[in-house]
Scaffold this active site. Structure first.
Site, PDB file in Angstrom:
ATOM      1  N   LYS A  75      -6.438  -5.150  -3.012  1.00 27.66           N
ATOM      2  CA  LYS A  75      -6.615  -5.750  -1.918  1.00 27.66           C
ATOM      3  C   LYS A  75      -8.361  -4.876  -1.502  1.00 27.66           C
ATOM      4  O   LYS A  75      -8.335  -3.540  -1.501  1.00 27.66           O
ATOM      5  CB  LYS A  75      -6.214  -5.989  -1.217  1.00 27.66           C
ATOM      6  CG  LYS A  75      -5.430  -4.905  -0.435  1.00 27.66           C
ATOM      7  CD  LYS A  75      -3.746  -5.794   0.702  1.00 27.66           C
ATOM      8  CE  LYS A  75      -2.969  -4.649   1.419  1.00 27.66           C
ATOM      9  NZ  LYS A  75      -4.016  -3.888   1.954  1.00 27.66           N
ATOM     10  N   CYS A  85      -1.795  -2.733   7.691  1.00 35.08           N
ATOM     11  CA  CYS A  85      -1.874  -3.445   6.573  1.00 35.08           C
ATOM     12  C   CYS A  85      -0.538  -4.133   7.133  1.00 35.08           C
ATOM     13  O   CYS A  85      -0.250  -5.536   5.991  1.00 35.08           O
ATOM     14  CB  CYS A  85      -2.246  -2.760   5.498  1.00 35.08           C
ATOM     15  SG  CYS A  85      -3.480  -2.070   5.730  1.00 35.08           S
ATOM     16  N   ALA A 123       3.610   0.250   4.847  1.00 34.82           N
ATOM     17  CA  ALA A 123       1.825   1.128   4.914  1.00 34.82           C
ATOM     18  C   ALA A 123       1.018   0.376   5.148  1.00 34.82           C
ATOM     19  O   ALA A 123       0.421   0.035   4.363  1.00 34.82           O
ATOM     20  CB  ALA A 123       1.817   2.392   4.958  1.00 34.82           C
ATOM     21  N   THR A 124       0.817   0.909   6.549  1.00 31.35           N
ATOM     22  CA  THR A 124       1.294   1.784   7.498  1.00 31.35           C
ATOM     23  C   THR A 124       1.548   0.084   8.564  1.00 31.35           C
ATOM     24  O   THR A 124       1.033  -1.169   8.375  1.00 31.35           O
ATOM     25  CB  THR A 124      -0.090   2.136   8.625  1.00 31.35           C
ATOM     26  OG1 THR A 124      -1.302   1.264   8.934  1.00 31.35           O
ATOM     27  CG2 THR A 124      -0.959   3.565   8.269  1.00 31.35           C
ATOM     28  N   ASP A 134       0.485  -1.009   0.347  1.00 29.38           N
ATOM     29  CA  ASP A 134      -0.188  -0.420  -0.179  1.00 29.38           C
ATOM     30  C   ASP A 134       1.046   1.595   0.026  1.00 29.38           C
ATOM     31  O   ASP A 134       0.063   2.285   0.965  1.00 29.38           O
ATOM     32  CB  ASP A 134      -1.147  -0.419   1.295  1.00 29.38           C
ATOM     33  CG  ASP A 134      -1.391  -1.313   1.288  1.00 29.38           C
ATOM     34  OD1 ASP A 134      -1.941  -1.426   0.111  1.00 29.38           O
ATOM     35  OD2 ASP A 134      -2.640  -1.553   2.313  1.00 29.38           O
TER      36      ASP A 134
END
Length: 220
Positions: free
Chosen positions: A125, A158, A153-154, A35
């Site tokens: 996701k 995640c 992150a974070t 992410d």
């Protein structure tokens, strides 16, 4: 343990419980970049923070992975307009700011500072873990991977969820501390402490680069 200090009593308790043993370093690792999309790496977005240093360190790790043909897998949270506006995704009742992570928006685009290549994989996701409801475990197995370096992150969300599911899926987990970030230092440090104790090894980016540099080189 991570650099966070929780006192000698905590250290003794964890040592007595047998936590914190080092994990195996396999011969076929993969990088899972969780992410690092604009919605998380730029402070102007609701879910974002300034993760410039995390993006830079992750880019350094990706560059070290290329000569050994280490697979690089990016992930992104992305919701359909109906999911973002409706009640179908229970997580969004708790994390309201993430309703802006709508497919096709600026927020869900990978940070342009990352050195992405055409051969890299992308997992989209809906939840915290990169494994939950996705093909990531099957992809890593198909690639013959035995170790996962988790970046992104974070840290408290995640990244930690992905580290937990990675080890539960049979992969050794390494988390380069400079390559993960959060919105606040407290949750970040607590999560690194927890990952180091129970799920993987929290290491420096220099150690991670050294590990990748020690892998067999691919033929030119």
């Amino acid at each position: 343990m991570s650099d966070a200090g929780y006192g000698q009593e905590t250290n003794r308790t964890y040592e007595r419980a047998g936590f914190g043993a080092p994990v195996r370093r396999g011969s076929r690792p993969a990088l899972v970049i969780v992410d690092l999309t604009r919605g998380f790496t730029e402070p102007g977005f609701p879910s974002g923070a300034d993760l410039t240093q995390v993006v830079g360190a992750t880019g350094e790790l990706i560059a070290a992975a290329r000569p050994a043909d280490v697979p690089v897998v990016f992930t992104a949270i992305s919701y359909t307009p109906a999911e973002a506006a409706g009640d179908a995704v229970t997580w969004l009742h708790k994390a309201q700011g993430m309703r802006s992570l709508v497919e096709g928006s600026e927020e869900v685009a990978l940070d342009p500072r990352l050195p992405r290549e055409p051969q890299d994989h992308l997992i989209v996701k809906k939840g915290a873990s990169a494994f939950f409801g996705t093909s990531l475990a099957a992809l890593l197995t198909g690639l013959g991977c035995d170790t996962v370096l988790v970046c992104g992150a974070t840290t408290s969300g995640c990244v930690r969820a992905t580290a937990v599911d990675a080890v539960q899926s049979g992969f050794s987990v390494l988390v380069p501390r400079e390559c993960v970030g959060d919105r606040a230092p407290g949750p970040h440090e607590a999560s690194l402490f927890d990952i180091q104790a129970k799920y993987g090894d929290v290491i420096g980016v220099k150690e991670a680069v050294g590990y990748l540099d020690g892998l067999p080189r691919t033929a030119p």
